[in-house]
Scaffold this motif. Structure first.
Motif, PDB file in Angstrom:
ATOM      1  N   LEU A  19     -18.117   4.213  24.465  1.00 33.19           N
ATOM      2  CA  LEU A  19     -17.809   5.631  24.626  1.00 33.19           C
ATOM      3  C   LEU A  19     -16.616   6.102  23.794  1.00 33.19           C
ATOM      4  O   LEU A  19     -16.583   7.242  23.355  1.00 33.19           O
ATOM      5  N   TYR A  20     -15.636   5.243  23.599  1.00 38.58           N
ATOM      6  CA  TYR A  20     -14.425   5.643  22.889  1.00 38.58           C
ATOM      7  C   TYR A  20     -14.554   5.369  21.393  1.00 38.58           C
ATOM      8  O   TYR A  20     -15.311   4.502  20.971  1.00 38.58           O
ATOM      9  N   PRO A  21     -13.772   6.073  20.583  1.00 39.37           N
ATOM     10  CA  PRO A  21     -13.851   5.842  19.130  1.00 39.37           C
ATOM     11  C   PRO A  21     -13.312   4.457  18.755  1.00 39.37           C
ATOM     12  O   PRO A  21     -12.473   3.881  19.453  1.00 39.37           O
ATOM     13  N   LEU A  22     -13.818   3.940  17.647  1.00 43.04           N
ATOM     14  CA  LEU A  22     -13.396   2.618  17.177  1.00 43.04           C
ATOM     15  C   LEU A  22     -11.896   2.554  16.914  1.00 43.04           C
ATOM     16  O   LEU A  22     -11.297   1.491  17.040  1.00 43.04           O
ATOM     17  N   SER A  23     -11.287   3.673  16.556  1.00 38.30           N
ATOM     18  CA  SER A  23      -9.847   3.678  16.287  1.00 38.30           C
ATOM     19  C   SER A  23      -9.034   3.398  17.555  1.00 38.30           C
ATOM     20  O   SER A  23      -7.853   3.103  17.468  1.00 38.30           O
ATOM     21  N   TRP A  24      -9.638   3.481  18.723  1.00 40.38           N
ATOM     22  CA  TRP A  24      -8.978   3.128  19.975  1.00 40.38           C
ATOM     23  C   TRP A  24      -9.426   1.752  20.462  1.00 40.38           C
ATOM     24  O   TRP A  24      -8.634   0.971  20.958  1.00 40.38           O
ATOM     25  N   VAL A  25     -10.706   1.484  20.329  1.00 39.82           N
ATOM     26  CA  VAL A  25     -11.275   0.255  20.875  1.00 39.82           C
ATOM     27  C   VAL A  25     -10.776  -0.979  20.127  1.00 39.82           C
ATOM     28  O   VAL A  25     -10.389  -1.970  20.744  1.00 39.82           O
ATOM     29  N   VAL A  26     -10.771  -0.922  18.805  1.00 39.14           N
ATOM     30  CA  VAL A  26     -10.380  -2.091  18.007  1.00 39.14           C
ATOM     31  C   VAL A  26      -8.927  -2.505  18.277  1.00 39.14           C
ATOM     32  O   VAL A  26      -8.675  -3.688  18.546  1.00 39.14           O
ATOM     33  N   PRO A  27      -7.951  -1.589  18.236  1.00 35.07           N
ATOM     34  CA  PRO A  27      -6.577  -2.039  18.535  1.00 35.07           C
ATOM     35  C   PRO A  27      -6.404  -2.593  19.949  1.00 35.07           C
ATOM     36  O   PRO A  27      -5.664  -3.559  20.149  1.00 35.07           O
ATOM     37  N   VAL A  28      -7.109  -2.014  20.906  1.00 38.18           N
ATOM     38  CA  VAL A  28      -7.002  -2.522  22.281  1.00 38.18           C
ATOM     39  C   VAL A  28      -7.569  -3.935  22.366  1.00 38.18           C
ATOM     40  O   VAL A  28      -6.947  -4.836  22.938  1.00 38.18           O
ATOM     41  N   LEU A  29      -8.744  -4.145  21.792  1.00 43.30           N
ATOM     42  CA  LEU A  29      -9.349  -5.476  21.838  1.00 43.30           C
ATOM     43  C   LEU A  29      -8.548  -6.504  21.047  1.00 43.30           C
ATOM     44  O   LEU A  29      -8.363  -7.633  21.498  1.00 43.30           O
ATOM     45  N   VAL A  30      -8.061  -6.125  19.877  1.00 44.59           N
ATOM     46  CA  VAL A  30      -7.251  -7.061  19.082  1.00 44.59           C
ATOM     47  C   VAL A  30      -5.968  -7.415  19.830  1.00 44.59           C
ATOM     48  O   VAL A  30      -5.539  -8.574  19.841  1.00 44.59           O
ATOM     49  N   GLY A  31      -5.352  -6.422  20.462  1.00 44.92           N
ATOM     50  CA  GLY A  31      -4.149  -6.697  21.261  1.00 44.92           C
ATOM     51  C   GLY A  31      -4.420  -7.627  22.420  1.00 44.92           C
ATOM     52  O   GLY A  31      -3.651  -8.557  22.678  1.00 44.92           O
ATOM     53  N   LEU A  32      -5.531  -7.390  23.129  1.00 42.85           N
ATOM     54  CA  LEU A  32      -5.891  -8.263  24.247  1.00 42.85           C
ATOM     55  C   LEU A  32      -6.202  -9.682  23.778  1.00 42.85           C
ATOM     56  O   LEU A  32      -5.805 -10.661  24.413  1.00 42.85           O
TER      57      LEU A  32
END
Length: 121
Positions: free
Chosen positions: A79-92
């Motif tokens: 649902l969210y844009p990749l510009s939000w999802v990728v940094p969150v996943l990489v951080g996790l």
């Protein structure tokens, strides 16, 4: 039981606790990932057991199964844009990797000790 008189479960538990596989009292690490050469309590040589790349591979597999696989089941990834999802996943992924790596390395070291797999120099 191994020739050490210590079972595999005990050795792995001591490893996850980052303790010496033989005595279970002293820490087997002198820093974040650096293993002591010799246990200060029981004088077991720990620097001779190879655990350089193995813990990293096991940690990558664990993090992949704990973060990446469940992420595809959660709706935010779609649902969210990749510009939000990728940094969150990489951080996790980075956070979980840094947290798990010393514990996996401790268990890996104790497994090498339990199996008697010494490094050939």
């Amino acid at each position: 039981m191994a020739r050490h008189g210590i079972g595999l479960g005990t050795a792995l538990l001591r490893g996850v606790q980052r303790k010496c596989p033989c005595c279970g009292e002293a820490s087997s690490f002198r820093s974040y990932l650096k293993i002591v050469d010799v246990c200060p309590v029981c004088h077991t040589p720990l620097g001779i057991y190879p655990c350089d790349d193995g813990p990293a591979y096991v940690t990558i597999v664990l993090v992949g199964h704990l973060i990446i696989a469940p992420a595809f089941l959660l709706p935010f990834i779609w649902l969210y844009p990749l510009s939000w999802v990728v940094p969150v996943l990489v951080g996790l992924i980075g956070l979980f990797t840094l947290i798990l790596l010393p514990f996996v390395k401790g268990a890996f070291l104790n497994l090498m000790w339990y199996l008697g797999l010494k490094q050939v120099r």
